[in-house]
Scaffold this motif. Sequence first.
Motif, mmCIF file in Angstrom:
data_model
loop_
_atom_site.group_PDB
_atom_site.id
_atom_site.type_symbol
_atom_site.label_atom_id
_atom_site.label_comp_id
_atom_site.label_asym_id
_atom_site.label_seq_id
_atom_site.Cartn_x
_atom_site.Cartn_y
_atom_site.Cartn_z
ATOM 1 N N CYS A 1 3.937 20.572 -9.232
ATOM 2 C CA CYS A 1 5.376 21.419 -9.646
ATOM 3 C C CYS A 1 5.146 22.161 -10.941
ATOM 4 C CB CYS A 1 6.380 20.299 -9.635
ATOM 5 S SG CYS A 1 6.957 19.314 -8.374
ATOM 6 N N ILE A 2 4.060 21.603 -11.806
ATOM 7 C CA ILE A 2 3.924 22.164 -13.090
ATOM 8 C C ILE A 2 2.907 23.525 -12.741
ATOM 9 C CG2 ILE A 2 2.406 22.119 -15.267
ATOM 10 C CD1 ILE A 2 3.210 19.179 -15.463
ATOM 11 N N MET A 3 2.165 23.702 -11.807
ATOM 12 C CA MET A 3 1.472 24.802 -11.327
ATOM 13 C C MET A 3 2.432 25.748 -10.800
ATOM 14 S SD MET A 3 -2.162 23.422 -9.789
ATOM 15 C CE MET A 3 -2.633 25.098 -9.720
ATOM 16 N N VAL B 1 0.733 -1.298 0.064
ATOM 17 C CA VAL B 1 -0.107 0.050 0.045
ATOM 18 C C VAL B 1 0.886 1.224 0.034
ATOM 19 C CG1 VAL B 1 -1.581 1.335 1.214
ATOM 20 C CG2 VAL B 1 -1.942 -1.018 1.089
ATOM 21 N N CYS B 2 2.103 1.363 0.860
ATOM 22 C CA CYS B 2 2.788 2.382 0.747
ATOM 23 C C CYS B 2 3.484 2.594 -0.628
ATOM 24 C CB CYS B 2 3.942 2.304 2.114
ATOM 25 S SG CYS B 2 3.200 2.349 3.683
ATOM 26 N N TYR B 3 3.814 1.509 -1.154
ATOM 27 C CA TYR B 3 4.584 1.674 -2.400
ATOM 28 C C TYR B 3 3.557 2.380 -3.552
ATOM 29 C CZ TYR B 3 6.479 0.323 -7.044
ATOM 30 O OH TYR B 3 7.151 0.502 -8.222
ATOM 31 N N ARG B 4 2.401 1.790 -3.381
ATOM 32 C CA ARG B 4 1.424 2.430 -4.493
ATOM 33 C C ARG B 4 0.872 3.881 -3.978
ATOM 34 N NH1 ARG B 4 1.361 -2.612 -4.228
ATOM 35 N NH2 ARG B 4 0.655 -4.240 -5.930
ATOM 36 N N VAL B 5 0.771 4.246 -2.729
ATOM 37 C CA VAL B 5 0.592 5.537 -2.520
ATOM 38 C C VAL B 5 1.729 6.345 -2.723
ATOM 39 C CG1 VAL B 5 -0.178 6.949 -0.380
ATOM 40 C CG2 VAL B 5 -1.138 5.024 -0.744
ATOM 41 N N LEU B 6 2.834 6.017 -2.540
ATOM 42 C CA LEU B 6 4.040 6.864 -2.853
ATOM 43 C C LEU B 6 4.131 7.348 -4.535
ATOM 44 C CD1 LEU B 6 6.555 8.179 -2.277
ATOM 45 C CD2 LEU B 6 7.749 6.126 -2.495
ATOM 46 N N VAL B 7 3.862 6.163 -5.184
ATOM 47 C CA VAL B 7 3.855 6.472 -6.852
ATOM 48 C C VAL B 7 2.839 7.277 -6.957
ATOM 49 C CG1 VAL B 7 3.577 5.321 -8.845
ATOM 50 C CG2 VAL B 7 5.016 4.063 -7.129
ATOM 51 N N ALA B 8 1.420 7.327 -6.729
ATOM 52 C CA ALA B 8 0.467 8.080 -6.902
ATOM 53 C C ALA B 8 0.876 9.631 -6.503
ATOM 54 C CB ALA B 8 -0.774 7.720 -6.179
ATOM 55 N N PHE B 9 1.433 9.594 -5.288
ATOM 56 C CA PHE B 9 1.931 11.060 -4.606
ATOM 57 C C PHE B 9 2.904 11.580 -5.741
ATOM 58 C CE2 PHE B 9 4.576 13.598 -2.159
ATOM 59 C CZ PHE B 9 3.633 14.288 -1.528
ATOM 60 N N LEU B 10 4.060 10.830 -6.051
ATOM 61 C CA LEU B 10 4.791 11.479 -6.967
ATOM 62 C C LEU B 10 4.185 11.963 -8.122
ATOM 63 C CD1 LEU B 10 7.652 8.909 -6.779
ATOM 64 C CD2 LEU B 10 7.627 11.163 -5.626
ATOM 65 N N ILE B 11 2.864 11.226 -8.870
ATOM 66 C CA ILE B 11 2.366 11.644 -9.890
ATOM 67 C C ILE B 11 1.740 12.818 -9.821
ATOM 68 C CG2 ILE B 11 0.737 10.979 -11.554
ATOM 69 C CD1 ILE B 11 1.259 7.980 -11.332
ATOM 70 N N ALA B 12 1.056 13.012 -8.618
ATOM 71 C CA ALA B 12 0.245 14.031 -8.225
ATOM 72 C C ALA B 12 1.001 15.113 -7.865
ATOM 73 C CB ALA B 12 -0.689 13.753 -7.136
ATOM 74 N N GLY B 13 2.161 14.947 -7.298
ATOM 75 C CA GLY B 13 3.268 16.047 -6.984
ATOM 76 C C GLY B 13 3.722 16.517 -8.066
ATOM 77 N N GLY B 14 3.960 15.906 -9.316
ATOM 78 C CA GLY B 14 4.270 16.563 -10.581
ATOM 79 C C GLY B 14 3.364 17.430 -11.116
ATOM 80 N N GLY B 15 2.119 17.509 -10.732
ATOM 81 C CA GLY B 15 1.045 18.314 -11.175
ATOM 82 C C GLY B 15 1.286 19.718 -10.423
ATOM 83 N N SER C 1 -1.801 19.728 -14.800
ATOM 84 C CA SER C 1 -1.831 19.339 -13.495
ATOM 85 C C SER C 1 -3.178 18.559 -13.129
ATOM 86 C CB SER C 1 -1.664 20.523 -12.432
ATOM 87 O OG SER C 1 -2.810 21.159 -12.432
ATOM 88 N N SER C 2 -4.345 18.840 -13.705
ATOM 89 C CA SER C 2 -5.459 18.068 -13.332
ATOM 90 C C SER C 2 -5.493 16.905 -14.087
ATOM 91 C CB SER C 2 -6.810 18.948 -13.899
ATOM 92 O OG SER C 2 -6.765 20.183 -13.216
#
Length: 348
Positions: free
Chosen positions: A145-147, A129-143, A162-163
Amino acid sequence: MATMDDIITVMIPLLLTSPLAVANLTKFRTMVLLTCNAEGIVQVYKDIDYNAFFEMHTSTFKEDSKDWNAMRLSEAVDGRLFSRRTLISDGKYFEKPEWFAQRMVSLPHEMSKWVIDERSIMVPCGAQVCYRVLVAFLIAGGGFCIMAVGERIAGVDPSNLSSYLWLVAGFYLLVCKSRYVEEWPWKDFLHFRVRCRSVSELHAITGINKQFIMAKLLHDDSGGSMLKTRGPYNKVFLQRDANDGFSIDCPLEIRTLLLSGLIMLKVATSRGHALVCLDARRRTELKVVEHRGNQEQEHLVCEDINRLYKLRTQSGSQGNTRLQLVRSKELKWKRVQGVYRQTYADFI
């Protein structure tokens, strides 16, 4: 054998090899120890550990048995058919003894954390679960950063990009929740646990060999586990629920049955060869496969295995032979030839 003396000389040791004689002797000793005055002192007899092996056959029998494609129980033990090593590694890592030692210690500790109820097995999965949440957080964190970049990127709308990345992160989590198990509620996901309802789901979550998982379930099944199982391959389990139980959706192999105390014996019948299961699991006081079928005793059997192997050869199939197990009191046989030797058979 020419005289009655010869017959008696043979019959006495043959009768003493029967488990019935040992069971009757044990019951008689228990009765003697407990038959006393209520005020008397009961002195418990100290058991002595010993091993006794007896085999009696003619030289002709020994020569004929070489063509039976069966082996004696001692050969199965010497051939490591009762070993957990092949179930843990699936035969891939025999050159890494340190990996085996670590895995042999970690697997029982890992399985002890499972929470088993009547229909499912709850498995802790904090790392997944932590691995999958971390990957999702990195993807959302990229949004995010773009903003933060703002309008410094020409021709790109940061808010729309970002959306889009946030949607990708959410879609990634949904796919991960549905990839391995049929149902994974958010409540269990956020509590770092997953409820598995089949052997395939349990294998996908834990990465443990399916045959080792079924060996664990068979071991617990004879030990009083509350888990109820359903098909399509749950005929060897004692606690079955056809409607709503834990799904055994993977065929059993001969090595799994042997490790669980289910010994498939090859017998000779009037129509060819068949298999009869000797149940030596826990809570079985006395189980015997006699030389002739007993109408009062039910066995797991597989009839006419020669025909199944012939069909497999004619079709040119490269997979394991699928042997259908049924519970029967009708099968009759003339001779028990030994432990079934073939390891490329699946029992369904």
